[in-house]
Design a protein around this motif. Sequence first.
Motif, mmCIF file in Angstrom:
data_model
loop_
_atom_site.group_PDB
_atom_site.id
_atom_site.type_symbol
_atom_site.label_atom_id
_atom_site.label_comp_id
_atom_site.label_asym_id
_atom_site.label_seq_id
_atom_site.Cartn_x
_atom_site.Cartn_y
_atom_site.Cartn_z
ATOM 1 N N GLY A 203 1.150 -0.271 -7.040
ATOM 2 C CA GLY A 203 1.279 -0.343 -5.619
ATOM 3 C C GLY A 203 2.722 -0.420 -5.003
ATOM 4 O O GLY A 203 3.216 -0.125 -3.885
ATOM 5 N N TYR A 204 3.647 -1.088 -5.742
ATOM 6 C CA TYR A 204 5.036 -1.092 -5.378
ATOM 7 C C TYR A 204 5.605 0.404 -5.224
ATOM 8 O O TYR A 204 6.573 0.705 -4.157
ATOM 9 C CB TYR A 204 5.988 -1.598 -6.344
ATOM 10 C CG TYR A 204 7.448 -1.421 -6.174
ATOM 11 C CD1 TYR A 204 7.915 -2.086 -5.096
ATOM 12 C CD2 TYR A 204 8.141 -0.714 -7.170
ATOM 13 C CE1 TYR A 204 9.255 -1.776 -4.765
ATOM 14 C CE2 TYR A 204 9.390 -0.472 -6.944
ATOM 15 C CZ TYR A 204 9.975 -1.060 -5.813
ATOM 16 O OH TYR A 204 11.215 -0.627 -5.399
ATOM 17 N N MET A 206 4.087 2.980 -3.883
ATOM 18 C CA MET A 206 3.818 3.181 -2.786
ATOM 19 C C MET A 206 4.644 2.537 -1.705
ATOM 20 O O MET A 206 4.933 3.101 -0.599
ATOM 21 C CB MET A 206 2.194 2.813 -2.545
ATOM 22 C CG MET A 206 1.179 3.424 -3.341
ATOM 23 S SD MET A 206 -0.389 2.868 -3.055
ATOM 24 C CE MET A 206 -0.802 3.305 -1.502
ATOM 25 N N ARG A 207 4.938 1.379 -1.973
ATOM 26 C CA ARG A 207 5.756 0.648 -0.770
ATOM 27 C C ARG A 207 7.031 1.153 -0.778
ATOM 28 O O ARG A 207 7.837 1.197 0.081
ATOM 29 C CB ARG A 207 5.622 -0.895 -1.343
ATOM 30 C CG ARG A 207 6.561 -1.996 -0.386
ATOM 31 C CD ARG A 207 5.862 -3.250 -0.505
ATOM 32 N NE ARG A 207 6.043 -3.528 -1.716
ATOM 33 C CZ ARG A 207 7.127 -4.478 -2.342
ATOM 34 N NH1 ARG A 207 8.151 -4.672 -1.340
ATOM 35 N NH2 ARG A 207 7.300 -4.856 -3.577
ATOM 36 N N HIS A 210 7.185 4.301 1.046
ATOM 37 C CA HIS A 210 7.152 4.048 2.511
ATOM 38 C C HIS A 210 8.317 3.840 3.216
ATOM 39 O O HIS A 210 8.774 4.322 4.238
ATOM 40 C CB HIS A 210 5.972 2.965 2.650
ATOM 41 C CG HIS A 210 6.010 2.436 4.156
ATOM 42 N ND1 HIS A 210 6.869 1.517 4.660
ATOM 43 C CD2 HIS A 210 5.158 2.712 4.961
ATOM 44 C CE1 HIS A 210 6.859 1.408 5.698
ATOM 45 N NE2 HIS A 210 5.894 1.905 6.150
ATOM 46 N N ILE A 309 0.132 5.429 3.913
ATOM 47 C CA ILE A 309 0.495 4.334 3.004
ATOM 48 C C ILE A 309 0.435 3.113 3.672
ATOM 49 O O ILE A 309 -0.176 2.237 3.130
ATOM 50 C CB ILE A 309 1.912 4.486 2.499
ATOM 51 C CG1 ILE A 309 2.015 5.767 1.428
ATOM 52 C CG2 ILE A 309 2.407 3.225 1.743
ATOM 53 C CD1 ILE A 309 3.466 6.146 1.057
ATOM 54 N N TYR A 313 -2.314 1.060 1.494
ATOM 55 C CA TYR A 313 -1.623 -0.164 0.554
ATOM 56 C C TYR A 313 -2.191 -1.505 0.693
ATOM 57 O O TYR A 313 -2.765 -1.796 1.913
ATOM 58 C CB TYR A 313 -0.101 -0.178 0.862
ATOM 59 C CG TYR A 313 0.536 -1.295 0.329
ATOM 60 C CD1 TYR A 313 1.127 -0.858 -0.955
ATOM 61 C CD2 TYR A 313 0.495 -2.428 0.714
ATOM 62 C CE1 TYR A 313 1.658 -2.216 -1.685
ATOM 63 C CE2 TYR A 313 1.485 -3.583 0.076
ATOM 64 C CZ TYR A 313 1.715 -3.278 -1.150
ATOM 65 O OH TYR A 313 2.506 -4.517 -1.808
ATOM 66 N N GLN A 314 -2.546 -1.830 -0.613
ATOM 67 C CA GLN A 314 -3.312 -3.198 -0.603
ATOM 68 C C GLN A 314 -2.329 -4.322 -1.052
ATOM 69 O O GLN A 314 -2.142 -5.366 -0.387
ATOM 70 C CB GLN A 314 -4.562 -3.299 -1.362
ATOM 71 C CG GLN A 314 -5.675 -2.221 -0.873
ATOM 72 C CD GLN A 314 -6.888 -2.537 -1.472
ATOM 73 O OE1 GLN A 314 -7.125 -3.567 -1.679
ATOM 74 N NE2 GLN A 314 -7.697 -1.408 -1.387
ATOM 75 N N ASP A 316 0.997 -4.719 -4.305
ATOM 76 C CA ASP A 316 1.847 -3.988 -5.425
ATOM 77 C C ASP A 316 1.363 -3.830 -6.709
ATOM 78 O O ASP A 316 1.580 -3.003 -7.638
ATOM 79 C CB ASP A 316 3.394 -4.911 -5.666
ATOM 80 C CG ASP A 316 4.461 -4.615 -4.661
ATOM 81 O OD1 ASP A 316 4.093 -4.019 -3.795
ATOM 82 O OD2 ASP A 316 5.526 -5.301 -4.963
ATOM 83 N N ASP A 320 -2.354 3.014 -7.342
ATOM 84 C CA ASP A 320 -2.173 4.056 -6.245
ATOM 85 C C ASP A 320 -3.238 4.834 -6.347
ATOM 86 O O ASP A 320 -3.537 5.337 -5.208
ATOM 87 C CB ASP A 320 -0.761 4.420 -6.208
ATOM 88 C CG ASP A 320 -0.371 5.105 -7.448
ATOM 89 O OD1 ASP A 320 -0.893 4.604 -8.549
ATOM 90 O OD2 ASP A 320 0.715 5.672 -7.510
#
Length: 446
Positions: A203-204, A206-207, A210, A309, A313-314, A316, A320
């Motif tokens: 998930g990080y 994705m962050r 972003h 995203i 995103y949920q 970290d 993904d």
Amino acid sequence: MVARIGGFRRNRLLFRVLQVAALVSILLLVLLSSGLFDVIKAHLSNTLRYRWDFSAEFAARKVDSATGTVSAIDPTCNSRHVENRAFTECNQAFLRATVASPHLTQWGSTSSARRFVDQAAESTASRPHGTAPGSTWPQHMDIRADTSYNDACRARNASCPLLWVAFATMCRVGTNRLASSLEQLGIPLAVLGMGTLWKNRWGYRMRALHDLLLHEPDERLVVWSDAEDVIPTPDATPDRILKQYRSLVDMYQGPRIFFPAETACYPDGSLWSNYTDPNTLSFAPGQTPFRYLNAGLMIGPAGLIRRMIEVVYQDDCFDDQLAYTLAFLDPLKWWMSQSRVVQVGSSTKQVVPTDAKPLIGLDYWNGLLMAMYGVSNKDYVVDAASKKLTIKATGGSPLIMHQNGEKKDNAILEILAKELGYDYEADKLDKFRKIGWTYQLLSQRQ
């Protein structure tokens, strides 16, 4: 006699009920004593209580709706995951592309960090957050027959409409190879994650993407990829990538963000039945074994990817590929109209705009992207003279290849790198040759 039998059955049923009740009681005692019950309860409570704040760069902001307090994201994820710190020295192409991650503790040097946007500052002013992305795209972007985009990108000119973004926490042969090949092709590269601890923080990734895209023009076409196990083909110039991307857009008549399709439904195999069989699509040019979304590659306009995203995103630690898969499979969640992106909740009560079309598509026939898992070595053909790559199963000639999945017993990416004229792990291929495993393209033997 009948009464006795009935009484016996009732007693036996009562005995079984008591047995089940006793087992449930024991289980509850174990949960309470171990603290696991509190963990489950807390998780459910947090799910309802917290929301994500996307009002700015969402580096580490989770808001408690009850108190309004902001807490940091837990960066540990899989704390048992141990990353081997014995890595290859980063080459200059990789270092030039590295982007610092300001909201994470760095363990490596960032003194040489650069970013393409710094070299084209006049076109990369940060857009106001919430600006409708994609509103001017792609009508203005004519794919020219000449090599003007190739020249602009190679010169790092602001008019270059393409940016490649990769994620890597350290350098290996594959990461250096990707950076060098893109530099040769004239494709601007930004590398995220360098010097950070990995620990399966999907998930990080994705962050981090972003946050980078907050500083990119909404209309810039972005290629997102893994770093170690991805290669472009020698003819993957900016012009060719743009042309093939527009071909996908025209072919699918709707989607603007594309992922490669793969042969395995991962990470949640139970979702396989939710996918459409691409061979039944009205525009299908032929048969394909590729059906499921793979998140090791992605291409689309920066503004649309950023907006996607923000919704999928949920946290970290959330996978993904699963996040993107759930978005792709939701028939009412993702739509794009002519002027905006519309998020429609999963409810038939929601009204979908009349001009709305799906936002996400899969490259089923390898027109641009390919996820290589489950594909036999005999299915790859490389023309000796032109180095053009063809996939027998679909007839497609992908420009970007991703070897997803286990690689210990499959050296196809190194084999292709050798055939295409890139750096490759010679020791690995020699090891495969000595033990009798495949170390060259089977199609080249025919």
